[in-house]
Design an enzyme around this catalytic site. Structure first.
Site: not given
Ligand code: ATP
Length: 320
Positions: A63, A66, A179
């Protein structure tokens, strides 16, 4: 005599039993390599740093983000070798804060040790800064379900229950995730989920039990409870709200929540007392639990100590 033995071995009944045993063996989290900490063996040195010479990176990305990329690798320990996922920070001298963020994430992960949370194996400082973690090869839950629409309700319940166990552990240890979403739940097998991505996580003081953000950042607003948006207050109870959204994503096979809506529209919808509709074919018991997670007032919203047993009981009921 010999014939009889052969006959017994190949009987359909025997085959069915061994198939079942094989399947259930494959399905159990404790039979995988990542159930216990790699440092559970006292012969393995517990260290928060990984020696570059013991780390072997493989081709192909797992994966990216940023921060850089995530690669698969092998970590050679004293007695065993472990397949690992390595988060590699891209060299960006202009942005020292990315490095700090990764070190903060590593610091949180290092303090956690639970079968339903991706463990950090160590930090490796070499050509790049690298965060070495347990491998959860099947990747994010939302993507897995988008591709595997035949996954049963029982299987989905099993996975979200595992997430609730990991979250209960986090709640007990006074950490807030901030998150929690289906994209941040990674699968080891189709029957074994782990919580990942501790980039926004914080340790909270026991007495105060919430974290107050200094300002509005790049936030996953559709997963956030009203008190996060309105007062910047984050607690295990606001993680419970996010967990409700995660359940909705799971039972709708990885669909996006509040599809097509802007953050502000979502806020208005919630303020007016409306909530998302149940996903197609979602069991009532599970939709009831989601809406309970979306209780507006923090004081009335249950913690994971209540949510986890509710999922456990429903899972045991349907798993009979
Ligand atoms: P950003 O910081 O830019 O938001 P991100 O937080 O989404 O990125 P991660 O979630 O940490 O980054 O990792 C990106 C992707 O790499 C994941 O979605 C997943 O596909 C893969 N990945 C991360 N950790 C692991 C792991 N332990 N095992 C297997 N795959 C992983």
């Amino acid at each position: 005599m010999h014939m009889a033995t052969v006959e017994r071995k190949s009987s359909p009944e025997h085959e069915e039993t061994s198939n079942r045993m094989f399947r259930s063996k494959e399905a159990m989290p404790m039979d995988t390599e990542v159930y216990e900490s790699p440092y559970a063996d006292p012969d393995e040195l517990r260290s928060s740093t990984v020696d570059r010479n013991q780390l072997f990176l493989e081709d192909g990305e797992l994966g990216s983000g940023n921060f850089g990329t995530v690669m698969k690798g092998i970590y050679k320990m004293r007695k065993t070798e472990k397949p690992v996922a390595v988060k590699i920070l891209k060299n960006d001298d202009n942005n020292p804060s990315v490095r700090e963020e990764m070190l903060r994430e590593a610091n949180v992960m290092q303090q956690l040790d639970n079968p339903y949370i991706v463990r950090m194996i160590g930090i490796c400082e070499a050509e790049n800064l690298m965060l070495v973690m347990e491998l959860a090869e099947l990747g994010p839950l939302n993507k897995f379900l988008q591709k595997n629409k035949n996954t049963s309700v029982k299987n989905i319940t099993e996975l979200v229950h595992q997430v609730s166990m990991g979250m209960k552990y986090l709640e007990e240890h006074n950490f807030v995730h901030r998150d929690l979403a289906a994209r941040n739940v990674l699968l080891v097998t189709q029957h074994y989920a782990k919580i990942s991505d501790f980039g926004l996580s914080k340790a909270v003081a026991e007495e105060q039990n919430y974290y107050k953000a200094k300002g509005h950042g790049k936030w996953p607003v559709k997963w956030y409870a009203p008190e996060c948006i309105n007062y910047f207050k984050f607690s295990s109870k606001s993680d419970v709200w996010s967990f409700g959204v995660l359940m909705w994503e799971a039972f709708s096979f990885g669909q996006k929540p509040y599809k097509g809506m802007k953050g502000n529209d979502v806020m208005q919808m919630l303020e007016s007392g409306k909530r998302m509709e149940p996903p197609v074919n979602c069991p009532t018991e599970m939709y009831d639990l989601m809406t309970t997670c979306w209780t507006y007032k923090v004081e009335e919203r249950p913690g994971f100590a209540v949510v986890e047993p509710r999922l456990r009981e429903y899972y045991y009921d349907i798993a009979q």
